[in-house]
Design an enzyme around this catalytic site. Structure first.
Site, PDB file in Angstrom:
ATOM      1  N   GLY A  71       0.781  -1.596  -0.072  1.00 36.98           N
ATOM      2  CA  GLY A  71       0.062  -0.185  -0.104  1.00 36.98           C
ATOM      3  C   GLY A  71       0.784   1.159   0.272  1.00 36.98           C
ATOM      4  O   GLY A  71       0.236   2.159  -0.621  1.00 36.98           O
ATOM      5  N   SER A  72       2.079   1.459   1.033  1.00 31.68           N
ATOM      6  CA  SER A  72       2.975   2.595   1.105  1.00 31.68           C
ATOM      7  C   SER A  72       3.356   2.419  -0.497  1.00 31.68           C
ATOM      8  O   SER A  72       3.623   3.922  -1.066  1.00 31.68           O
ATOM      9  CB  SER A  72       3.796   1.446   2.064  1.00 31.68           C
ATOM     10  OG  SER A  72       3.219   1.772   2.923  1.00 31.68           O
ATOM     11  N   ASN A 151      -7.174   5.414   9.034  1.00 32.03           N
ATOM     12  CA  ASN A 151      -6.256   3.499   9.945  1.00 32.03           C
ATOM     13  C   ASN A 151      -7.190   3.630  11.243  1.00 32.03           C
ATOM     14  O   ASN A 151      -7.144   2.676  11.607  1.00 32.03           O
ATOM     15  CB  ASN A 151      -5.478   3.289   9.478  1.00 32.03           C
ATOM     16  CG  ASN A 151      -4.826   4.498   9.817  1.00 32.03           C
ATOM     17  OD1 ASN A 151      -4.540   5.370   8.664  1.00 32.03           O
ATOM     18  ND2 ASN A 151      -3.396   4.387  10.678  1.00 32.03           N
ATOM     19  N   GLN A 179      -7.244   1.497   4.011  1.00 33.92           N
ATOM     20  CA  GLN A 179      -8.268   0.156   5.194  1.00 33.92           C
ATOM     21  C   GLN A 179      -9.807  -0.002   4.188  1.00 33.92           C
ATOM     22  O   GLN A 179     -10.592  -0.899   5.179  1.00 33.92           O
ATOM     23  CB  GLN A 179      -7.944   1.619   5.920  1.00 33.92           C
ATOM     24  CG  GLN A 179      -6.531   1.522   6.733  1.00 33.92           C
ATOM     25  CD  GLN A 179      -6.759   0.360   7.620  1.00 33.92           C
ATOM     26  OE1 GLN A 179      -7.746  -0.191   7.777  1.00 33.92           O
ATOM     27  NE2 GLN A 179      -5.526   0.292   7.814  1.00 33.92           N
ATOM     28  N   SER A 199      -4.301  -2.522  -0.527  1.00 36.71           N
ATOM     29  CA  SER A 199      -3.141  -3.440  -0.219  1.00 36.71           C
ATOM     30  C   SER A 199      -3.212  -5.215   0.810  1.00 36.71           C
ATOM     31  O   SER A 199      -4.312  -4.349   0.866  1.00 36.71           O
ATOM     32  CB  SER A 199      -2.418  -3.223   1.164  1.00 36.71           C
ATOM     33  OG  SER A 199      -1.625  -3.380   2.092  1.00 36.71           O
ATOM     34  N   HIS A 201      -2.298  -7.236   2.126  1.00 36.26           N
ATOM     35  CA  HIS A 201      -3.089  -7.671   3.668  1.00 36.26           C
ATOM     36  C   HIS A 201      -3.313  -7.204   4.794  1.00 36.26           C
ATOM     37  O   HIS A 201      -3.611  -7.656   5.778  1.00 36.26           O
ATOM     38  CB  HIS A 201      -1.309  -7.713   4.136  1.00 36.26           C
ATOM     39  CG  HIS A 201      -0.826  -6.668   5.076  1.00 36.26           C
ATOM     40  ND1 HIS A 201      -0.247  -5.813   6.085  1.00 36.26           N
ATOM     41  CD2 HIS A 201      -0.321  -5.391   4.452  1.00 36.26           C
ATOM     42  CE1 HIS A 201      -0.980  -4.855   6.285  1.00 36.26           C
ATOM     43  NE2 HIS A 201      -0.504  -4.157   5.361  1.00 36.26           N
ATOM     44  N   THR A 237      10.419  -8.546 -11.975  1.00 33.83           N
ATOM     45  CA  THR A 237       9.901  -9.216 -11.976  1.00 33.83           C
ATOM     46  C   THR A 237       8.730  -9.740 -10.894  1.00 33.83           C
ATOM     47  O   THR A 237       8.964  -9.239  -9.785  1.00 33.83           O
ATOM     48  CB  THR A 237      10.994 -10.838 -11.812  1.00 33.83           C
ATOM     49  OG1 THR A 237      11.744 -10.405 -12.566  1.00 33.83           O
ATOM     50  CG2 THR A 237      10.195 -11.616 -11.474  1.00 33.83           C
ATOM     51  N   CYS A 325       2.442   6.011  20.190  1.00 39.89           N
ATOM     52  CA  CYS A 325       3.333   6.232  21.280  1.00 39.89           C
ATOM     53  C   CYS A 325       4.381   4.526  21.019  1.00 39.89           C
ATOM     54  O   CYS A 325       3.473   3.833  21.455  1.00 39.89           O
ATOM     55  CB  CYS A 325       2.957   5.545  22.440  1.00 39.89           C
ATOM     56  SG  CYS A 325       2.360   7.840  22.748  1.00 39.89           S
TER      57      CYS A 325
HETATM   58  N1  PLP Z   1      -2.631   3.596   3.787  1.00 38.31           N
HETATM   59  C1  PLP Z   1      -3.590   2.658   5.338  1.00 38.31           C
HETATM   60  C2  PLP Z   1      -4.736   3.732   5.428  1.00 38.31           C
HETATM   61  C3  PLP Z   1      -3.178   1.931   5.874  1.00 38.31           C
HETATM   62  O1  PLP Z   1      -3.651   1.972   7.306  1.00 38.31           O
HETATM   63  C4  PLP Z   1      -1.615   1.535   6.237  1.00 38.31           C
HETATM   64  C5  PLP Z   1      -0.516   0.255   6.501  1.00 38.31           C
HETATM   65  O2  PLP Z   1      -1.911   0.445   7.496  1.00 38.31           O
HETATM   66  C6  PLP Z   1      -1.061   2.302   4.474  1.00 38.31           C
HETATM   67  C7  PLP Z   1      -1.489   2.770   4.062  1.00 38.31           C
HETATM   68  C8  PLP Z   1      -0.120   0.990   4.337  1.00 38.31           C
HETATM   69  O3  PLP Z   1      -0.307  -0.024   3.831  1.00 38.31           O
HETATM   70  P1  PLP Z   1       1.003  -0.970   3.429  1.00 38.31           P
HETATM   71  O4  PLP Z   1       1.612  -1.971   5.037  1.00 38.31           O
HETATM   72  O5  PLP Z   1       1.131  -2.377   2.433  1.00 38.31           O
HETATM   73  O6  PLP Z   1       2.568  -0.552   3.097  1.00 38.31           O
END
Ligand code: PLP
Length: 379
Positions: A71-72, A151, A179, A199, A201, A237, A325
């Site tokens: 996702g990042s 999130n 999310q 994402s 996972h 790949t 935290c």
């Molecule tokens: N964006 C949101 C709102 C998320 O909650 C998360 C992961 O917790 C991400 C992006 C990042 O996803 P990934 O862990 O697949 O990089």
């Protein structure tokens, strides 16, 4: 010790059907999808079938889906891709104060590259103000990026209204839906979304794979240079097994969406009612409606959520603190700060996020232990 997993917002367990679908791609269909022989064609077919399933889940066209590493990466590609593509048109980007670090940190990076970022405020429930958005738009604005659902507190932003504002001004609209996908009905065509990150996972698929949807016709600079994979937009790949797993997870998410939302709502509401009945001096954070059905965030006043998490860990309960935290990062949650919580409310915030494998009996166990540990910690 049994495991009581209440951190589905952090990640989810891979479903058996997903794992079964992935397995042959490790040691049977192991060809490099870019090669020409039958073994490669089988792998390529696995990827293309998965693309179709992901597109189906969000109402996109197959050719609008790009597989990425997480996702990042989808967020990075969207922001940097649009920024670099359009830097001679303008240098202004609008986002919010409550985005995930995948967006906020990318924005900080872009600021160093000469881009100007506006961070929209949110109200006490986490909603952006559409007038503030309208007033923030300038002739240099090239991108609006607002998360679909938060999130930490589950707030679902007014995505269709935001998309409309962006469209009126001819600005690309991206949403981080990591999310929301699999937890909210999403149709990118009907909702007017130009770009969307997801994402695997978070939807019972494997870790290390994600996807970026880009509306056909929108040009963006590639994020990873190299070979010609993903129509020359994301070199490397392909993670064939991971992509196949994401595809299966997407197919199942679409199939089960309505029941999933109802089940998550039932468990979440039951949990909140039981907390209200059994534990005093609490504050429920985030909205009651327009919220992810499996998300809860409650501040237990007079308790340090990190101490509480350690106690819960001792009895097999996995949960998350609403604040960021940790021992190495003493910064309080930027989301809870943005919605105006005081330091004690932030310190006591516990995020419980439900998933498909949770049961009512598990929630009873959670309540019983929360009650006991909170009493102990409050002395
Ligand atoms: N964006 C949101 C709102 C998320 O909650 C998360 C992961 O917790 C991400 C992006 C990042 O996803 P990934 O862990 O697949 O990089």
């Amino acid at each position: 010790m049994d495991t009581y997993y209440f951190d589905n917002g952090a990640t989810t367990k891979v479903k058996k059907e997903v794992l079964d679908e992935m397995m042959p791609y490790f040691n049977e269909e192991y060809g490099n999808p870019s090669s020409v022989y039958f073994l490669a064609r089988d792998a390529k077919k696995g990827i293309e079938d998965a693309r179709e399933k992901v597109a189906n889940l969000i109402g996109a066209k197959k050719q609008e889906i790009y597989f990425v590493g997480c996702g990042s990466e989808a967020d990075n590609t969207a922001l940097k891709g649009i920024a670099y593509q359009n830097r001679n048109k303008g240098n202004h980007i609008i986002t919010t104060k409550i985005e995930h670090p995948a967006i906020l940190d990318t924005c900080k990076f872009l600021e160093k590259q000469g881009f100007e970022i506006t961070y929209l405020n949110v109200d006490e429930q986490g909603f952006i103000n559409l007038n503030e958005l309208r007033n923030s738009i300038k002739k240099e604005t090239i991108l609006i990026s607002v998360m679909f659902a938060n999130n930490e507190i589950g707030t679902i932003e007014p995505i269709e209204e935001i998309a409309l504002i962006a469209k009126e001004k001819n600005i690309v609209f991206h949403t981080d839906a990591v999310q929301a996908v699999g937890n909210v009905k999403i149709n990118v065509q009907e909702m007017g979304i130009d770009m969307l990150s997801l994402s695997s996972h978070k939807i019972y698929g494997p870790k290390g794979v994600g996807a970026l949807y880009v509306r056909e016709g929108i040009e963006f600079e590639k994020f990873i240079n190299g070979g010609h994979q993903e129509r020359n937009k994301r070199a490397g790949t392909e993670n064939t097994a991971g992509i196949v797993g994401l595809g299966k997870a997407a197919e199942l998410a679409k199939l089960n969406l309505e029941t999933h939302i109802q089940n998550m709502k039932y468990l979440r509401n039951y949990y909140i009612e039981e907390v209200q009945k059994n534990i005093s001096n609490i504050k429920i954070n985030g909205p009651l409606n327009a919220r992810l059905s499996g998300n809860s965030n409650i501040s237990f006043i007079g308790v340090n959520a990190n101490d509480l998490l350690l106690e819960l860990d001792n009895v097999g309960i996995c949960a998350s603190s609403g604040s960021a935290c940790t021992s190495n990062d003493p910064t309080p949650s930027h989301v809870l700060t943005a919605i105006g919580l005081n330091s004690e409310q932030i310190k006591g915030a516990l995020r419980i996020t439900f998933g498909e494998f949770n049961t009512k009996e598990e929630v009873d166990y959670l309540i019983q232990n929360l009650k006991k540990e909170i009493q102990k910690l409050r002395g």
